[in-house]
Design a protein around this motif. Structure first.
Motif, mmCIF file in Angstrom:
data_model
loop_
_atom_site.group_PDB
_atom_site.id
_atom_site.type_symbol
_atom_site.label_atom_id
_atom_site.label_comp_id
_atom_site.label_asym_id
_atom_site.label_seq_id
_atom_site.Cartn_x
_atom_site.Cartn_y
_atom_site.Cartn_z
ATOM 1 N N VAL A 156 0.838 -1.192 0.000
ATOM 2 C CA VAL A 156 0.000 0.000 0.000
ATOM 3 C C VAL A 156 0.878 1.250 0.000
ATOM 4 C CG1 VAL A 156 -2.056 -1.069 0.982
ATOM 5 C CG2 VAL A 156 -0.278 -0.205 2.509
ATOM 6 N N ARG A 157 0.257 2.386 -0.271
ATOM 7 C CA ARG A 157 0.993 3.576 -0.650
ATOM 8 C C ARG A 157 2.064 4.003 0.362
ATOM 9 N NH1 ARG A 157 0.116 7.596 -4.572
ATOM 10 N NH2 ARG A 157 1.323 9.477 -4.111
ATOM 11 N N PHE A 158 1.771 3.906 1.650
ATOM 12 C CA PHE A 158 2.767 4.376 2.612
ATOM 13 C C PHE A 158 4.066 3.572 2.499
ATOM 14 C CE2 PHE A 158 0.837 1.091 5.381
ATOM 15 C CZ PHE A 158 1.962 0.509 5.936
ATOM 16 N N MET A 159 3.966 2.315 2.062
ATOM 17 C CA MET A 159 5.169 1.502 1.887
ATOM 18 C C MET A 159 6.010 2.021 0.729
ATOM 19 S SD MET A 159 3.429 -2.248 2.434
ATOM 20 C CE MET A 159 2.610 -2.646 3.996
ATOM 21 N N GLY A 160 5.350 2.410 -0.370
ATOM 22 C CA GLY A 160 6.071 2.996 -1.490
ATOM 23 C C GLY A 160 6.693 4.326 -1.125
ATOM 24 N N GLU A 161 5.959 5.135 -0.355
ATOM 25 C CA GLU A 161 6.496 6.416 0.085
ATOM 26 C C GLU A 161 7.724 6.223 0.969
ATOM 27 O OE1 GLU A 161 2.593 9.372 0.105
ATOM 28 O OE2 GLU A 161 3.312 8.525 1.984
ATOM 29 N N THR A 162 7.654 5.255 1.872
ATOM 30 C CA THR A 162 8.788 4.988 2.757
ATOM 31 C C THR A 162 10.019 4.594 1.950
ATOM 32 O OG1 THR A 162 7.323 4.319 4.562
ATOM 33 C CG2 THR A 162 9.611 3.593 4.689
ATOM 34 N N ALA A 163 9.811 3.766 0.935
ATOM 35 C CA ALA A 163 10.929 3.369 0.080
ATOM 36 C C ALA A 163 11.539 4.578 -0.627
ATOM 37 C CB ALA A 163 10.463 2.339 -0.945
ATOM 38 N N LYS A 164 10.707 5.491 -1.090
ATOM 39 C CA LYS A 164 11.201 6.675 -1.792
ATOM 40 C C LYS A 164 11.916 7.628 -0.830
ATOM 41 C CE LYS A 164 11.759 9.223 -5.445
ATOM 42 N NZ LYS A 164 12.616 8.742 -6.564
ATOM 43 N N ILE A 165 11.384 7.755 0.375
ATOM 44 C CA ILE A 165 12.024 8.613 1.377
ATOM 45 C C ILE A 165 13.439 8.116 1.671
ATOM 46 C CG2 ILE A 165 11.965 9.315 3.809
ATOM 47 C CD1 ILE A 165 8.849 9.224 3.529
ATOM 48 N N LEU A 203 -1.446 3.120 -7.548
ATOM 49 C CA LEU A 203 -1.182 4.222 -6.621
ATOM 50 C C LEU A 203 -2.366 4.522 -5.710
ATOM 51 C CD1 LEU A 203 0.768 6.769 -8.858
ATOM 52 C CD2 LEU A 203 1.667 5.319 -7.026
ATOM 53 N N GLU A 204 -3.543 4.019 -6.035
ATOM 54 C CA GLU A 204 -4.711 4.242 -5.190
ATOM 55 C C GLU A 204 -4.810 3.241 -4.047
ATOM 56 O OE1 GLU A 204 -8.408 4.811 -7.209
ATOM 57 O OE2 GLU A 204 -7.469 5.923 -8.852
ATOM 58 N N ALA A 205 -3.910 2.291 -3.998
ATOM 59 C CA ALA A 205 -3.896 1.322 -2.901
ATOM 60 C C ALA A 205 -3.381 2.025 -1.649
ATOM 61 C CB ALA A 205 -3.018 0.130 -3.246
ATOM 62 N N THR A 206 -4.257 2.294 -0.714
ATOM 63 C CA THR A 206 -3.893 3.064 0.466
ATOM 64 C C THR A 206 -4.187 2.252 1.726
ATOM 65 O OG1 THR A 206 -4.158 5.197 1.570
ATOM 66 C CG2 THR A 206 -6.125 4.295 0.502
ATOM 67 N N CYS A 207 -4.470 2.905 2.823
ATOM 68 C CA CYS A 207 -4.622 2.242 4.116
ATOM 69 C C CYS A 207 -5.598 3.050 4.955
ATOM 70 C CB CYS A 207 -3.252 2.169 4.793
ATOM 71 S SG CYS A 207 -3.274 1.660 6.524
ATOM 72 N N SER A 208 -6.485 2.390 5.666
ATOM 73 C CA SER A 208 -7.467 3.102 6.481
ATOM 74 C C SER A 208 -6.810 3.909 7.587
ATOM 75 C CB SER A 208 -8.471 2.109 7.086
ATOM 76 O OG SER A 208 -7.825 1.112 7.844
ATOM 77 N N LEU A 209 -5.690 3.442 8.110
ATOM 78 C CA LEU A 209 -4.988 4.191 9.144
ATOM 79 C C LEU A 209 -4.393 5.477 8.571
ATOM 80 C CD1 LEU A 209 -3.279 1.217 10.972
ATOM 81 C CD2 LEU A 209 -4.929 2.791 11.992
ATOM 82 N N ASP A 210 -3.859 5.390 7.369
ATOM 83 C CA ASP A 210 -3.336 6.570 6.685
ATOM 84 C C ASP A 210 -4.469 7.557 6.397
ATOM 85 O OD1 ASP A 210 -2.066 8.407 5.071
ATOM 86 O OD2 ASP A 210 -1.107 6.935 3.774
ATOM 87 N N LEU A 211 -5.556 7.060 5.839
ATOM 88 C CA LEU A 211 -6.697 7.919 5.524
ATOM 89 C C LEU A 211 -7.249 8.598 6.770
ATOM 90 C CD1 LEU A 211 -8.699 5.702 2.994
ATOM 91 C CD2 LEU A 211 -7.432 7.786 2.468
ATOM 92 N N GLY A 212 -7.204 7.904 7.883
ATOM 93 C CA GLY A 212 -7.809 8.413 9.107
ATOM 94 C C GLY A 212 -6.921 9.311 9.935
ATOM 95 N N CYS A 213 -5.732 9.644 9.414
ATOM 96 C CA CYS A 213 -4.824 10.523 10.149
ATOM 97 C C CYS A 213 -4.479 11.706 9.254
ATOM 98 C CB CYS A 213 -3.568 9.762 10.571
ATOM 99 S SG CYS A 213 -2.545 10.639 11.777
ATOM 100 N N ASP A 214 -5.376 12.648 9.201
ATOM 101 C CA ASP A 214 -5.224 13.831 8.354
ATOM 102 C C ASP A 214 -4.019 14.657 8.791
ATOM 103 O OD1 ASP A 214 -6.518 15.897 6.420
ATOM 104 O OD2 ASP A 214 -6.193 17.011 8.285
ATOM 105 N N THR A 215 -3.245 15.110 7.832
ATOM 106 C CA THR A 215 -2.010 15.835 8.118
ATOM 107 C C THR A 215 -2.244 17.090 8.953
ATOM 108 O OG1 THR A 215 -1.094 15.047 6.026
ATOM 109 C CG2 THR A 215 0.012 16.903 7.080
ATOM 110 N N ASN A 216 -3.234 17.895 8.561
ATOM 111 C CA ASN A 216 -3.481 19.157 9.269
ATOM 112 C C ASN A 216 -4.031 18.922 10.669
ATOM 113 O OD1 ASN A 216 -2.607 20.718 7.080
ATOM 114 N ND2 ASN A 216 -4.629 20.646 6.127
ATOM 115 N N ASP A 217 -4.950 17.963 10.803
ATOM 116 C CA ASP A 217 -5.492 17.664 12.130
ATOM 117 C C ASP A 217 -4.423 17.088 13.040
ATOM 118 O OD1 ASP A 217 -8.021 18.607 11.646
ATOM 119 O OD2 ASP A 217 -8.850 16.672 11.074
ATOM 120 N N PHE A 218 -3.534 16.270 12.473
ATOM 121 C CA PHE A 218 -2.453 15.729 13.287
ATOM 122 C C PHE A 218 -1.529 16.848 13.760
ATOM 123 C CE2 PHE A 218 1.748 13.746 13.851
ATOM 124 C CZ PHE A 218 1.416 12.867 14.869
#
Length: 375
Positions: A102-111, A123-138
């Motif tokens: 899922v996407r966060f794994m690809g992002e981690t590899a790129k980082i 690229l649309e393969a994501t994760c409910s935990l990722d979706l549920g942690c909005d950047t601005n709210d966090f």
């Protein structure tokens, strides 16, 4: 050892998305058709050829389709949990990396490897935990507690990781939080509340928890698990710590995907009830062919599916998607600066810790005993 009660906070997205959507219906709608026969064989052979020609490596998570796992292993790639996927991608010499997950794994590899080109089957393969942690709210949550060390689970966006002091996976979270607790640090944790609660109870650390959950692990049912255990009294119950507390409390073994596989391979029981994504059963059956594996229940007897524990986004990974990455350079992952550099620190900190403390990793907890520390 005294224990501090964990306190969930107000940012709660019951539908796992700050916009109020789960997107799971769309995810399942995009699951690629399962290839078979000569068509599948031809696609696999073409992928093998292109992996060599393109100087590419395939790394796959335990939850993706078994054919993809087998292909990764057959071509010198890797099948692993998210911690080992991150390590592999960073250390491998290939110029191109295809991440089936899922996407966060690809992002981690790129980082970790900005010089590499990173691709994903969808690229649309994501994760409910990722979706549920909005950047601005966090960011708002974090700003309220400037005295706390920020620890985020791998299942978050690069933008959230850029705000963190530490990234952890389920293989190393206990060990790292335990060390922070020994150092007298107070912790702000995101996003999985079940994993956060489990770690807090195991370590006694002072933790404030984001209120998120994995849509797969959150669905396991304790009452149904008790019924299944009664039907298989000699079976060991293996539970991922992203599961609800009532399910974790029934476990014989609590651990990450790697720890659960290790428990099956090295365990003496003949039967195992497995409470995590059913994709892991493929690798478990390969490594322990004589063991009986039983899927833990996610629903009652009246449901059309008694055990439906499979991530719809992981299911979006297909052989054709991998071929498209190699033939058309589709699905390339980009992480813009300064987000990439800001996120790099928390990931490297985790990798350095795990490299220096390998004895603390991927060891499943046997039973559920509060405040035993990292195991």
């Amino acid at each position: 050892m005294s224990s501090t009660v964990s306190t969930p906070i107000s940012f709660d997205y019951p539908l796992q998305d700050s916009a109020g959507l789960t997107c799971t219906a769309q995810a399942w709608a995009k699951v690629p058709p399962h290839l078979a026969g000569p068509e599948k064989a031809a696609v696999i052979e073409r992928i093998k050829q292109l992996l060599i020609e393109k100087d590419a490596a395939l790394v796959a998570h335990y939850y993706v389709d078994g054919d993809i796992q087998d292909l990764a292993l057959a071509t010198g790639g890797f099948v692993a949990d998210s911690l080992e996927m991150a390590r592999f991608g960073k250390n491998h010499s290939a110029k191109n990396l295809i991440v089936a997950g899922v996407r966060f794994m690809g992002e981690t590899a790129k980082i970790l490897s900005p010089e590499k080109r990173i691709f994903m089957p969808d690229l649309e393969a994501t994760c409910s935990l990722d979706l549920g942690c909005d950047t601005n709210d966090f960011a708002k949550f974090r700003a309220q507690y400037p005295d706390r060390v920020v620890v985020v689970y791998a299942n978050t966006s690069a933008a959230v990781k850029a705000q963190a002091d530490w990234m952890v996976t389920s293989s190393c979270a206990l060990a790292i939080v335990h060390q922070l607790k020994v150092e007298g640090k107070k912790i702000l944790w995101a996003p999985d509340r079940h994993l956060g609660r489990y770690i807090q109870e195991q370590t006694g650390a002072d933790m404030l928890l984001w209120n998120g959950a994995c849509i797969v692990h959150d669905e396991f049912k304790a009452a149904e698990l008790e019924i299944l255990k009664a039907a298989h009294p000699n079976a060991q119950i293996l539970v991922h710590p992203e599961s609800p507390q009532a399910v974790v409390d029934l476990a014989d073994v609590v651990g990450s995907t790697s720890a659960m596989i290790k428990a099956v391979v090295e365990g003496t029981a003949a039967e195992y009830i497995v409470a995590t994504d059913k994709g892991i059963l493929h690798r478990m059956r390969q490594l322990a062919p004589n063991k009986k594996l039983i899927e833990a229940p996610t629903a009652g007897n009246s449901a059309t599916c008694k055990s439906c524990a499979h991530c719809p986004w992981m299911a979006m990974n297909g052989l054709q998607g991998i071929l498209d990455c190699l033939e058309n350079a589709s699905g390339e992952i980009f992480v813009d600066e300064p987000i990439r550099t800001q996120a790099l620190g928390c990931i490297e900190r985790m990798l350095d810790f795990t490299a220096n403390h390998p004895d603390l990793l991927a060891k499943a907890q046997h039973g559920f005993v509060k405040n035993i520390g990292a195991a």
